[in-house]
Design an enzyme around this catalytic site. Structure first.
Site, PDB file in Angstrom:
ATOM      1  N   GLU A 220     -19.160  -6.031   9.505  1.00 37.11           N
ATOM      2  CA  GLU A 220     -20.105  -5.313  10.352  1.00 37.11           C
ATOM      3  C   GLU A 220     -21.146  -6.241  10.972  1.00 37.11           C
ATOM      4  OE1 GLU A 220     -18.264  -2.419   7.566  1.00 37.11           O
ATOM      5  OE2 GLU A 220     -19.273  -4.354   7.276  1.00 37.11           O
TER       6      GLU A 220
ATOM      7  N   ARG B  85     -25.203  -2.536   6.656  1.00 37.44           N
ATOM      8  CA  ARG B  85     -24.860  -3.909   6.302  1.00 37.44           C
ATOM      9  C   ARG B  85     -25.187  -4.885   7.432  1.00 37.44           C
ATOM     10  NH1 ARG B  85     -19.163  -3.878   3.154  1.00 37.44           N
ATOM     11  NH2 ARG B  85     -20.328  -5.284   1.822  1.00 37.44           N
TER      12      ARG B  85
ATOM     13  N   LYS C  69       0.845  -1.187   0.000  1.00 37.11           N
ATOM     14  CA  LYS C  69       0.000   0.000   0.000  1.00 37.11           C
ATOM     15  C   LYS C  69       0.886   1.245   0.000  1.00 37.11           C
ATOM     16  CE  LYS C  69      -4.303   1.548   2.155  1.00 37.11           C
ATOM     17  NZ  LYS C  69      -5.337   1.196   3.127  1.00 37.11           N
TER      18      LYS C  69
END
Length: 644
Positions: free
Chosen positions: A371, A399, A285
């Protein structure tokens, strides 16, 4: 514009077809120039930086190998896709990213034919890709579908549900796992790359097919041992047994920044007849930009920044952010009550729980992009007498709605929901809008719902939630900074279901729910110019409603406005239902005007501008009052002046 970096070869690439004739060395140059372009563009606009820099070479390789847009390329999550946008006809607009009327910060179907699926919430790509692959199959079309899943999205259960389904089918689906945090396997050198190329190539696949045919000729008792022997042998050298168990042909891990490794492997899987296939690419990243490599979390999403120093611009503020107030308030409460624990779903810094974790590392739980699990995990904690605070953005709590209903509320468990990013979110646009939580939570019996009018009220609501043990309780607050009010040292426990009067007046009453309160108070000052002295009340609670307060406001005023930063079906709807059910609208003396976020998907822009379009700023509130009193001409003058 003279400071714009030189990109001579990238300048010749307008669409992926322009990559097809380039040599391997030229593709490497395109990748280098693409990285420079993305860094420069995001320094101007702000946005997601680290994830895009990590897929530069992968983006070039995918578009060079596959025939997009005929071959479908899905980016999960879409904030990886800035380099993809540059290569697919949108470079001339790349410096409008996340701006009003500009490019979205995520993939979006209406934006380009090269964006076959909109992805802003994570872990959806494999499901969507499988649907596309099966759809092509049923339509008699032969095309590749490639889902690039990364930046933690593989941690979500939905990805495994999709892989489990895909593994039982024979669709032409290629999943590229962009493993940018070494969560599954560490990158290795040339031998790994050679093995990946070998097992993805036609020779090995042919031998594997022949071995399978031989195994079939053997008595059935040998079928399963033969399959396991082949799987073990390949898994021993390459890894990926988990994906093999799910039915995927695993290739990797390979260096996701090495085009000499990527292109041959992608060509092999492109030409493979069987499916599904998973290619495991190891990336870093922020690759190629020192500040982003050194601090991946801080450069995941950035403000405008100085390319040379990496320093990010941030407007000065005299008030703390709501997120930081929540975090510090929770820390204060947790010092006094060891039963308080905190749960987040892969957003520790975004929710402020990274600060909580510094003080209470054993009482902080980051469950990954999950979640649903976060909510039910918290329900289990509550069953054991702990006090879980689940900090999730409003848009992501959607969600886990079934878990909130079934696992928490139906059982009356005291789980505390800290709902960050409530209301408009500006540059993140409609996919991340926190507009709906009041409506979808308001339908659940037994929920206590609060919204902070300012940062001091948020502190009180954290304390209230910590003290409340009778069932689930939630409080919402926006992104950004507070109003600059005086802060108490510690929050007070509020009486459940009781609002507060901030200003006594007559004729007009304005009942605010949430942080539009600052604009409501400013509107009250402006109404003085029209001889009006409105009563201003802060509801604090949506469930239970302060019925005594609402009755009083309705009885003593000619006009009653409700103001909230949520969608239809929320606070105003609950007030309207109460007024109607109790005959408070029957006499005709009361003019009730609900004000809320419009029933539409609000496009990206500045937060202030978005609220202005909904008339939820001071001008809009003043105009609504004047219209209710019959002064249409003055209301239109104010609205038009505000538009200018």
């Amino acid at each position: 514009m003279s400071d714009k970096p030189k990109t001579p070869l990238l300048d010749k690439v307008s669409y992926p077809a322009d990559l097809k004739g380039l040599s391997r060395e030229e593709l490497k140059q395109v990748a280098d120039e693409l990285r420079t372009e993305v860094i420069d563009a995001v320094s101007v606009t702000g946005g997601h930086l680290g994830a895009g820099l990590g897929v530069i070479e992968l983006t070039v390789a995918l578009h060079a190998v596959f025939d997009t847009p005929e071959d479908r390329l899905i980016w999960d999550v879409g904030h990886q896709a800035y380099p993809h946008k540059v290569l697919t006809g949108r470079r001339d607009r790349i410096r409008t990213l996340r701006q009003k009327n500009g490019l979205s910060g995520f993939t979006r179907r209406v934006e380009s034919e090269y964006d076959p699926f909109g992805a802003a919430h994570s872990s959806t790509s494999i499901s969507a890709g499988l649907g596309m692959a099966v759809g092509a199959q049923l339509s008699g079309k032969k095309r590749n579908v490639v889902a690039v899943i990364g930046d933690g999205a593989i941690t979500a259960g939905m990805a495994y549900e999709a892989m489990n389904n895909a593994g039982a089918m024979d669709a032409r689906l290629i999943v590229v796992l962009n493993d940018n945090d070494m969560s599954i396997a560490a990158p290795t050198g040339a031998m790994r790359a050679h093995l990946a190329k070998l097992v993805s190539g036609p020779t090995y696949r042919g031998l594997r097919h022949t071995a399978k045919q031989i195994a079939k000729a053997l008595p059935p008792i040998f079928h399963e041992p033969a399959r396991r022997a082949e799987e073990f042998t390949r898994g021993f050298f390459t890894g990926g047994t988990l994906f093999e168990e799910l039915g995927f042909y695993y290739v990797g891990p390979i260096d996701g920044h090495n085009l000499d490794h990527l292109i041959p492997v992608l060509e092999n899987v492109r030409d493979a007849e069987e499916g599904p296939i998973l290619v495991h690419a190891i990336t870093k990243k922020g690759k190629g930009y020192g500040p982003a490599e050194a601090a991946a979390d801080k450069y995941h999403g950035v403000n405008k920044f100085n390319v040379i120093t990496g320093a990010q611009a941030k407007a000065p503020s005299n008030a703390p952010s709501y997120t930081s107030v929540f975090a510090q308030s929770l820390i204060t409460e947790a010092r006094e009550d060891e039963r308080i624990v905190a749960v987040t779903a892969a957003m520790p810094s975004g929710t402020g729980l990274d600060k909580f974790a510094e003080h209470f590392p054993t009482r902080t739980f980051d469950v990954g992009i999950a979640e649903q699990h976060a909510v039910t995990f918290a329900a289990g904690l509550a069953c054991e007498g702990l006090k879980p605070f689940v900090a999730i953005y409003s848009t992501f709590l959607q969600r886990a709605y079934d878990q909130v209903v079934h696992d928490v509320a139906l059982q009356g468990l005291p789980v505390r929901f800290a709902i960050d990013r409530a209301g408009h979110v500006g540059a993140d646009g409609p996919t991340h809008a926190g507009n709906y939580d009041s409506a979808y939570l308001g339908a659940i019996p037994g929920m206590v719902l609060m919204a902070a009018g300012d940062e001091a009220e948020l502190k009180h609501m954290v304390a209230t939630a910590a003290a409340y043990d009778q069932g689930p309780i939630a409080f919402r607050y926006p992104r950004g900074d507070g109003l600059g009010v005086e802060m108490p040292e510690r929050g007070l426990v509020l009486p459940i279901g009781k609002g507060r009067i901030l200003r006594e007046g007559s004729t007009v009453a304005i009942l605010s729910y949430g942080t539009r309160l600052g604009e409501v108070l400013a509107a009250a000052e402006r109404l003085a110019a029209f001889g009006l002295n409105p009563t201003i009340a802060d509801a604090r609670f949506m469930k239970p409603l302060d019925e005594v307060l609402i009755r009083r406001l309705a009885a003593e005023h000619e006009v009653l406005l409700t103001v909230e930063e949520g969608s239809i079906g929320g606070f105003s709807s609950h007030v309207a239902t109460y007024l109607a059910a109790n005959g408070l609208l029957d006499s005709g003396h009361l003019r009730f005007r609900p004000m809320m976020i419009g029933d539409r998907y609000a496009e990206q822009g500045s937060v202030d501008g978005m609220y202005g379009e909904d008339h939820l700023d001071r001008n809009g509130i003043v105009a609504t009052v004047l219209r209710a009193l019959g002064n249409e001409a003055e209301a239109m003058r104010i609205l038009n002046a505000g538009r200018d």
